[in-house]
Design a protein around this motif. Structure first.
Motif, PDB file in Angstrom:
ATOM      1  N   LEU A 224       0.846  -1.192   0.000  1.00  0.00           N
ATOM      2  CA  LEU A 224       0.000   0.000   0.000  1.00  0.00           C
ATOM      3  C   LEU A 224       0.880   1.240   0.000  1.00  0.00           C
ATOM      4  O   LEU A 224       1.926   1.271   0.655  1.00  0.00           O
ATOM      5  N   THR A 225       0.462   2.261  -0.732  1.00  0.00           N
ATOM      6  CA  THR A 225       1.208   3.525  -0.768  1.00  0.00           C
ATOM      7  C   THR A 225       0.846   4.359   0.450  1.00  0.00           C
ATOM      8  O   THR A 225      -0.325   4.657   0.685  1.00  0.00           O
ATOM      9  N   VAL A 226       1.859   4.733   1.226  1.00  0.00           N
ATOM     10  CA  VAL A 226       1.666   5.578   2.406  1.00  0.00           C
ATOM     11  C   VAL A 226       2.111   6.993   2.046  1.00  0.00           C
ATOM     12  O   VAL A 226       3.229   7.200   1.572  1.00  0.00           O
ATOM     13  N   THR A 227       1.245   7.972   2.242  1.00  0.00           N
ATOM     14  CA  THR A 227       1.569   9.357   1.893  1.00  0.00           C
ATOM     15  C   THR A 227       2.510   9.970   2.927  1.00  0.00           C
ATOM     16  O   THR A 227       2.753   9.404   3.996  1.00  0.00           O
ATOM     17  N   SER A 228       3.017  11.144   2.607  1.00  0.00           N
ATOM     18  CA  SER A 228       3.901  11.863   3.537  1.00  0.00           C
ATOM     19  C   SER A 228       3.169  12.248   4.823  1.00  0.00           C
ATOM     20  O   SER A 228       3.790  12.556   5.833  1.00  0.00           O
ATOM     21  N   GLU A 229       1.838  12.235   4.772  1.00  0.00           N
ATOM     22  CA  GLU A 229       1.038  12.547   5.954  1.00  0.00           C
ATOM     23  C   GLU A 229       0.700  11.297   6.776  1.00  0.00           C
ATOM     24  O   GLU A 229      -0.064  11.361   7.731  1.00  0.00           O
TER      25      GLU A 229
ATOM     26  N   LEU B  58     -10.672  23.576   1.022  1.00  0.00           N
ATOM     27  CA  LEU B  58      -9.500  23.166   0.261  1.00  0.00           C
ATOM     28  C   LEU B  58      -8.269  23.336   1.145  1.00  0.00           C
ATOM     29  O   LEU B  58      -8.033  24.424   1.689  1.00  0.00           O
ATOM     30  N   GLN B  59      -7.502  22.266   1.299  1.00  0.00           N
ATOM     31  CA  GLN B  59      -6.285  22.308   2.089  1.00  0.00           C
ATOM     32  C   GLN B  59      -5.084  22.196   1.167  1.00  0.00           C
ATOM     33  O   GLN B  59      -5.094  21.428   0.195  1.00  0.00           O
ATOM     34  N   PHE B  60      -4.014  22.944   1.487  1.00  0.00           N
ATOM     35  CA  PHE B  60      -2.808  22.967   0.662  1.00  0.00           C
ATOM     36  C   PHE B  60      -1.632  22.385   1.449  1.00  0.00           C
ATOM     37  O   PHE B  60      -1.630  22.393   2.682  1.00  0.00           O
ATOM     38  N   SER B  61      -0.654  21.857   0.713  1.00  0.00           N
ATOM     39  CA  SER B  61       0.472  21.184   1.374  1.00  0.00           C
ATOM     40  C   SER B  61       1.279  22.135   2.236  1.00  0.00           C
ATOM     41  O   SER B  61       1.817  21.743   3.278  1.00  0.00           O
ATOM     42  N   ASP B  62       1.365  23.404   1.829  1.00  0.00           N
ATOM     43  CA  ASP B  62       2.038  24.418   2.643  1.00  0.00           C
ATOM     44  C   ASP B  62       1.044  24.974   3.654  1.00  0.00           C
ATOM     45  O   ASP B  62       0.153  25.744   3.312  1.00  0.00           O
ATOM     46  N   LYS B  63       1.195  24.564   4.921  1.00  0.00           N
ATOM     47  CA  LYS B  63       0.247  24.983   5.951  1.00  0.00           C
ATOM     48  C   LYS B  63       0.337  26.463   6.277  1.00  0.00           C
ATOM     49  O   LYS B  63      -0.529  26.999   6.960  1.00  0.00           O
ATOM     50  N   ASN B  64       1.374  27.123   5.804  1.00  0.00           N
ATOM     51  CA  ASN B  64       1.529  28.566   6.048  1.00  0.00           C
ATOM     52  C   ASN B  64       1.142  29.391   4.822  1.00  0.00           C
ATOM     53  O   ASN B  64       1.312  30.616   4.825  1.00  0.00           O
ATOM     54  N   LEU B  65       0.630  28.724   3.788  1.00  0.00           N
ATOM     55  CA  LEU B  65       0.309  29.423   2.546  1.00  0.00           C
ATOM     56  C   LEU B  65      -0.744  30.506   2.774  1.00  0.00           C
ATOM     57  O   LEU B  65      -1.794  30.265   3.362  1.00  0.00           O
TER      58      LEU B  65
ATOM     59  N   ARG C 292      -5.974  18.488  -0.832  1.00  0.00           N
ATOM     60  CA  ARG C 292      -7.216  17.732  -0.735  1.00  0.00           C
ATOM     61  C   ARG C 292      -8.387  18.694  -0.660  1.00  0.00           C
ATOM     62  O   ARG C 292      -8.227  19.881  -0.359  1.00  0.00           O
ATOM     63  N   ILE C 293      -9.572  18.163  -0.912  1.00  0.00           N
ATOM     64  CA  ILE C 293     -10.819  18.899  -0.708  1.00  0.00           C
ATOM     65  C   ILE C 293     -11.689  18.068   0.216  1.00  0.00           C
ATOM     66  O   ILE C 293     -11.909  16.885  -0.022  1.00  0.00           O
TER      67      ILE C 293
ATOM     68  N   GLU D 289      -3.388  30.440   5.975  1.00  0.00           N
ATOM     69  CA  GLU D 289      -2.767  29.329   6.701  1.00  0.00           C
ATOM     70  C   GLU D 289      -3.016  27.995   5.995  1.00  0.00           C
ATOM     71  O   GLU D 289      -3.360  26.994   6.616  1.00  0.00           O
ATOM     72  N   GLY D 290      -2.845  28.011   4.678  1.00  0.00           N
ATOM     73  CA  GLY D 290      -2.954  26.786   3.894  1.00  0.00           C
ATOM     74  C   GLY D 290      -4.352  26.256   3.703  1.00  0.00           C
ATOM     75  O   GLY D 290      -4.531  25.104   3.294  1.00  0.00           O
ATOM     76  N   THR D 291      -5.376  27.080   3.951  1.00  0.00           N
ATOM     77  CA  THR D 291      -6.762  26.625   3.877  1.00  0.00           C
ATOM     78  C   THR D 291      -7.640  27.642   3.156  1.00  0.00           C
ATOM     79  O   THR D 291      -7.527  28.850   3.387  1.00  0.00           O
ATOM     80  N   LEU D 292      -8.507  27.143   2.288  1.00  0.00           N
ATOM     81  CA  LEU D 292      -9.502  27.993   1.621  1.00  0.00           C
ATOM     82  C   LEU D 292     -10.880  27.441   1.935  1.00  0.00           C
ATOM     83  O   LEU D 292     -11.187  26.291   1.639  1.00  0.00           O
ATOM     84  N   MET D 293     -11.720  28.274   2.557  1.00  0.00           N
ATOM     85  CA  MET D 293     -13.074  27.877   2.930  1.00  0.00           C
ATOM     86  C   MET D 293     -14.062  28.454   1.917  1.00  0.00           C
ATOM     87  O   MET D 293     -14.087  29.668   1.687  1.00  0.00           O
TER      88      MET D 293
END
Length: 212
Positions: free
Chosen positions: A76-81, A162-169, A205-206, A181-185
């Motif tokens: 199984l592929t395990v993501t960086s998270e 919508l969440q982005f890989s850069d949590k400080n984006l 991810r969404i 902070e890496g999130t679009l609502m």
């Protein structure tokens, strides 16, 4: 405070020790979740599985994972998270398959965590309104189906996150929305505007904004 992401944490009752930091979880534990998405109304969604540390609440580090039967071993592929996805295969359930997970931490400190999210193929920078509405309706269909008998207990969809890989984006999209902070609502008021979305960065991810 309302929690916008559907993130369900379950007690890990079906784990059996294998070696020091490796455990075996019955495949049927995961199949019970993924089989709920086997229809057109939820084709854009998937469950991502991880294990939360009971002390810190952070996801435990998974060194590797596989599906195991007497005849085959399926990596199984395990993501960086430290999450992975599993296909819905009735044959694996009938074969009494196990999911074998090798942890960095002591395995008895990790409880299973289930996250509902959009499949990777639905992640891009430019969306028409109809495409965003399609994703919204997928989550809506899932919650409606799950709450068909106990609707008062299930959350309802109030938009998408919508969440982005850069949590400080922190940036402005090409259509004027603010990523913080890496999130679009995108709440229901955004959907009422009936417009598309153009991003500068592909989201990680969404998920649904779910409220009770």
């Amino acid at each position: 405070m309302r929690k916008p992401v559907l993130s369900v944490v379950l007690a890990l009752l079906l784990i059996q020790p294998a070696v020091a930091d490796e455990v075996e979880v019955k495949y049927r534990t995961f199949y019970g979740h993924v089989s709920k998405l086997d229809n057109e109304d939820t084709q854009a969604l998937q469950f991502a599985f991880g294990f939360k540390h009971v002390g810190s609440g952070e996801l435990c580090t998974i060194k590797k994972a596989r599906i195991s039967t007497q005849k085959v071993q399926i990596p199984l592929t395990v993501t960086s998270e430290n999450r992975f996805t599993i296909q819905s295969e009735k044959a694996l359930r009938l074969a009494n398959a196990f999911v074998v997970i090798d942890f960095k931490e002591p395995s008895n400190q990790c409880d299973i965590s289930v996250q509902l999210e959009t499949k990777p193929e639905y992640l891009k920078t430019d969306y028409t309104f109809e495409e965003m509405q399609f994703i919204y309706q997928q989550y809506e269909a899932f919650f409606n189906e799950m709450g068909s008998f106990l609707s008062f207990m299930m959350p309802t969809v109030n938009g998408l996150m919508l969440q982005f890989s850069d949590k400080n984006l922190r940036e402005t999209t090409k259509t004027g929305e603010i990523i913080n902070e890496g999130t679009l609502m995108l709440n229901n008021e955004w959907f009422a505007r009936n417009k598309g979305l153009k991003l500068q960065t592909i989201p990680l991810r969404i998920t649904a904004i779910a409220i009770k």
